[in-house]
Design a protein around this motif. Structure first.
Motif: not given
Length: 331
Positions: A85-114
């Protein structure tokens, strides 16, 4: 190096760099699966509706410091919704910024599960207390004190590097090859995240070195791990520090100094008056941090030596005198 006049729209200026770095990240990152790193054969039912047995400290093969480190690392990863949320409200959720935000979130979520899977199957920690801590942590949320794109990027660069060091060291100190493989794998992800943000900072230094140096100064000087508001953080962090897993010495030697050296921030020229002041402040801060690290390591060594003598005397049937209040307080 020349700065650009006027107000800078960092989202616009940096988006081409973000797009390039996303492509590089996707071409570099290695696919992996948490289920292949979790020791399922160690697992057994915990006490509950399906039966099973309750947890006891004796079931854990980890030291107190290693347990505390893994709990803190997991609680850090758990607060991902707030970070997103903090990242999404600081940068854009569209374009390259949004693509990175979602990819980074997916990778970090995997860490918690593991990490949670490892802790549960190996009965390394009390699962009830772990879940209660998770609920309190997520209920409290996370509020960044580094406002704006530039300051947010500087903070997350430092944070990803510090997290990489903390994860890697937790695995090394666990005494469990399974845990070490998992935490090494997670640390590799965190390193790629750090590289992504570091290269954005490098681009920002080329665009406007003064403001970029100011953001870096704040991030390094005021840095706190994102789990600082976690339940029982002070005790857990002290366990980790006294266990030699992560403390101010690691922050100086493996985070602040190598990051600043990699970016060359103290050697940049043509940075303007603001940039020069920030360089001077960073230099002074590193000297203070180095002195603080040496002082802590000396205190830690005395405490570890005292504990070792105490345990040796107790094992031999001796009756050692209790350590003084001053010695304990000085740790």
């Amino acid at each position: 190096m020349s700065g650009r006049p006027g107000r800078i729209d960092w989202l616009v200026e940096l988006e081409p760099v973000v797009a390039r770095l996303v492509d590089r990240h996707l071409g570099t990152v290695r696919e992996w699966f948490p289920h292949q790193y979790i020791p399922w054969s160690r697992g057994a039912d915990f006490e509950g509706p399906v039966g099973g047995t309750g947890w006891h400290t004796s079931q854990s093969k980890l030291s107190t410091a290693a347990r505390s480190s893994l709990v803190l690392n997991l609680l850090t990863e758990d607060n991902l919704p707030s970070y997103h949320y903090a990242f999404a409200t600081t940068v854009s959720r569209d374009g390259a910024w949004g693509e990175w935000l979602n990819r980074w979130t997916a990778e970090e979520d995997r860490h918690a599960a593991a990490i949670r899977g490892y802790l549960h199957t190996s009965r390394a920690v009390d699962p009830v207390e772990l879940e209660r801590a998770r609920m309190r942590q997520l209920s409290a949320g996370f509020t960044s004190t580094h406002e704006g794109v530039l300051h947010g990027l500087a903070y997350v660069t430092v944070q990803e590097l510090a997290t990489r060091v903390a994860h890697r060291n937790a695995g090394r100190h666990s005494g469990d090859p399974v845990c070490e493989r998992l935490m090494t794998r997670i640390a590799a992800d965190e390193n790629l995240h750090m590289v992504f943000y570091r290269e954005l900072l490098r681009a920002a230094l080329e665009i406007a070195p003064g403001p970029a140096l100011a953001a870096i100064l704040q991030a390094v000087r005021d840095f706190r791990m994102p789990s600082y508001a976690a339940p029982d953080f002070a005790r857990l962090a002290m366990d980790v520090a006294l266990g030699g897993i992560y403390h101010v010495g690691h922050f100086h030697d493996e985070v602040a100094v190598p990051l600043l050296r990699s970016l060359g921030v103290l050697d940049l020229s043509a940075v303007g008056a603001l940039g020069r002041r920030c360089q001077e402040d960073l230099g002074r801060f590193l000297e203070l941090l180095r002195a603080e690290a040496r002082s802590f390591e000396e205190r830690r060594a005395r405490l570890v030596e005292g504990r070792a003598r105490w345990e040796t005397l107790c094992a031999g049937g001796g009756r050692p005198a209790a350590p003084s209040r001053g010695t304990a307080g000085g740790s």
